[in-house]
Write a protein that holds these residues in place. Structure first.
Motif, PDB file in Angstrom:
ATOM      1  N   GLU A 139       0.826  -1.208   0.000  1.00 26.49           N
ATOM      2  CA  GLU A 139       0.000   0.000   0.000  1.00 26.49           C
ATOM      3  C   GLU A 139       0.860   1.257   0.000  1.00 26.49           C
ATOM      4  O   GLU A 139       0.521   2.250  -0.657  1.00 26.49           O
ATOM      5  CB  GLU A 139      -0.937  -0.003   1.201  1.00 26.49           C
ATOM      6  N   GLN A 191       3.900   1.543  -1.326  1.00 20.98           N
ATOM      7  CA  GLN A 191       4.453   1.663  -2.676  1.00 20.98           C
ATOM      8  C   GLN A 191       3.414   2.183  -3.659  1.00 20.98           C
ATOM      9  O   GLN A 191       3.711   3.015  -4.522  1.00 20.98           O
ATOM     10  CB  GLN A 191       5.021   0.311  -3.149  1.00 20.98           C
ATOM     11  N   ALA A 192       2.172   1.706  -3.521  1.00 22.39           N
ATOM     12  CA  ALA A 192       1.096   2.180  -4.399  1.00 22.39           C
ATOM     13  C   ALA A 192       0.823   3.666  -4.164  1.00 22.39           C
ATOM     14  O   ALA A 192       0.603   4.425  -5.115  1.00 22.39           O
ATOM     15  CB  ALA A 192      -0.171   1.357  -4.173  1.00 22.39           C
ATOM     16  N   ALA A 193       0.843   4.094  -2.909  1.00 24.57           N
ATOM     17  CA  ALA A 193       0.618   5.509  -2.596  1.00 24.57           C
ATOM     18  C   ALA A 193       1.748   6.366  -3.146  1.00 24.57           C
ATOM     19  O   ALA A 193       1.506   7.453  -3.698  1.00 24.57           O
ATOM     20  CB  ALA A 193       0.490   5.691  -1.085  1.00 24.57           C
ATOM     21  N   LYS A 194       2.989   5.891  -3.028  1.00 22.88           N
ATOM     22  CA  LYS A 194       4.128   6.634  -3.580  1.00 22.88           C
ATOM     23  C   LYS A 194       4.013   6.761  -5.098  1.00 22.88           C
ATOM     24  O   LYS A 194       4.244   7.831  -5.660  1.00 22.88           O
ATOM     25  CB  LYS A 194       5.437   5.939  -3.222  1.00 22.88           C
ATOM     26  N   ALA A 195       3.647   5.666  -5.755  1.00 21.27           N
ATOM     27  CA  ALA A 195       3.512   5.705  -7.215  1.00 21.27           C
ATOM     28  C   ALA A 195       2.392   6.657  -7.626  1.00 21.27           C
ATOM     29  O   ALA A 195       2.535   7.403  -8.603  1.00 21.27           O
ATOM     30  CB  ALA A 195       3.234   4.297  -7.743  1.00 21.27           C
ATOM     31  N   ASP A 196       1.306   6.662  -6.885  1.00 17.93           N
ATOM     32  CA  ASP A 196       0.183   7.554  -7.193  1.00 17.93           C
ATOM     33  C   ASP A 196       0.587   9.008  -7.019  1.00 17.93           C
ATOM     34  O   ASP A 196       0.268   9.862  -7.856  1.00 17.93           O
ATOM     35  CB  ASP A 196      -1.005   7.215  -6.285  1.00 17.93           C
ATOM     36  N   LEU A 197       1.309   9.305  -5.950  1.00 16.47           N
ATOM     37  CA  LEU A 197       1.757  10.684  -5.716  1.00 16.47           C
ATOM     38  C   LEU A 197       2.765  11.118  -6.773  1.00 16.47           C
ATOM     39  O   LEU A 197       2.725  12.266  -7.247  1.00 16.47           O
ATOM     40  CB  LEU A 197       2.367  10.808  -4.318  1.00 16.47           C
ATOM     41  N   GLN A 198       3.677  10.217  -7.167  1.00 15.53           N
ATOM     42  CA  GLN A 198       4.655  10.582  -8.188  1.00 15.53           C
ATOM     43  C   GLN A 198       3.992  10.801  -9.535  1.00 15.53           C
ATOM     44  O   GLN A 198       4.416  11.638 -10.316  1.00 15.53           O
ATOM     45  CB  GLN A 198       5.730   9.497  -8.276  1.00 15.53           C
ATOM     46  N   SER A 199       2.910  10.057  -9.831  1.00 16.74           N
ATOM     47  CA  SER A 199       2.210  10.261 -11.103  1.00 16.74           C
ATOM     48  C   SER A 199       1.496  11.605 -11.129  1.00 16.74           C
ATOM     49  O   SER A 199       1.201  12.127 -12.193  1.00 16.74           O
ATOM     50  CB  SER A 199       1.211   9.130 -11.341  1.00 16.74           C
ATOM     51  N   LYS A 200       1.234  12.164  -9.946  1.00 17.18           N
ATOM     52  CA  LYS A 200       0.571  13.474  -9.880  1.00 17.18           C
ATOM     53  C   LYS A 200       1.569  14.632  -9.748  1.00 17.18           C
ATOM     54  O   LYS A 200       1.177  15.759  -9.549  1.00 17.18           O
ATOM     55  CB  LYS A 200      -0.403  13.494  -8.706  1.00 17.18           C
TER      56      LYS A 200
END
Length: 91
Positions: free
Chosen positions: A76, A78-87
């Motif tokens: 979770e 890692q998924a949150a980090k990836a989501d924030l980096q995509s934004k």
């Protein structure tokens, strides 16, 4: 019976018993009636708080004993980090 119903039933019984004791409908020795019964709700609240903090501390201390929960939490994160980096947030 659901867990909430069971909890509310237990709470209602405890409140009823306390009111009976507080109003003196059940004869008790004067020391208990005048010194212990009035402070019982505070004692119960402090005891519950102590139990809750102890339970929380114990589960935090033994969190690494649950490898499945650790792996799920890391996924979770890692998924949150990836989501924030995509934004566009830099981490």
């Amino acid at each position: 019976m659901t867990r909430a119903t069971e909890a509310f039933t237990t709470l209602a019984i405890a409140v009823t018993v306390y009111i009976v004791l507080f109003l003196g409908l059940l004869p008790l020795p004067d020391v208990i009636q005048n010194k212990i019964v009035p402070v019982f709700p505070w004692w119960a609240l402090v005891s519950f708080g102590s139990y809750s903090l102890g339970n929380l501390g114990w589960h935090i201390m033994t969190f690494s004993d649950c490898p499945e929960a650790y792996a799920e939490l890391m996924t979770e994160i890692q998924a949150a980090k990836a989501d924030l980096q995509s934004k566009g947030v830099s981490l």
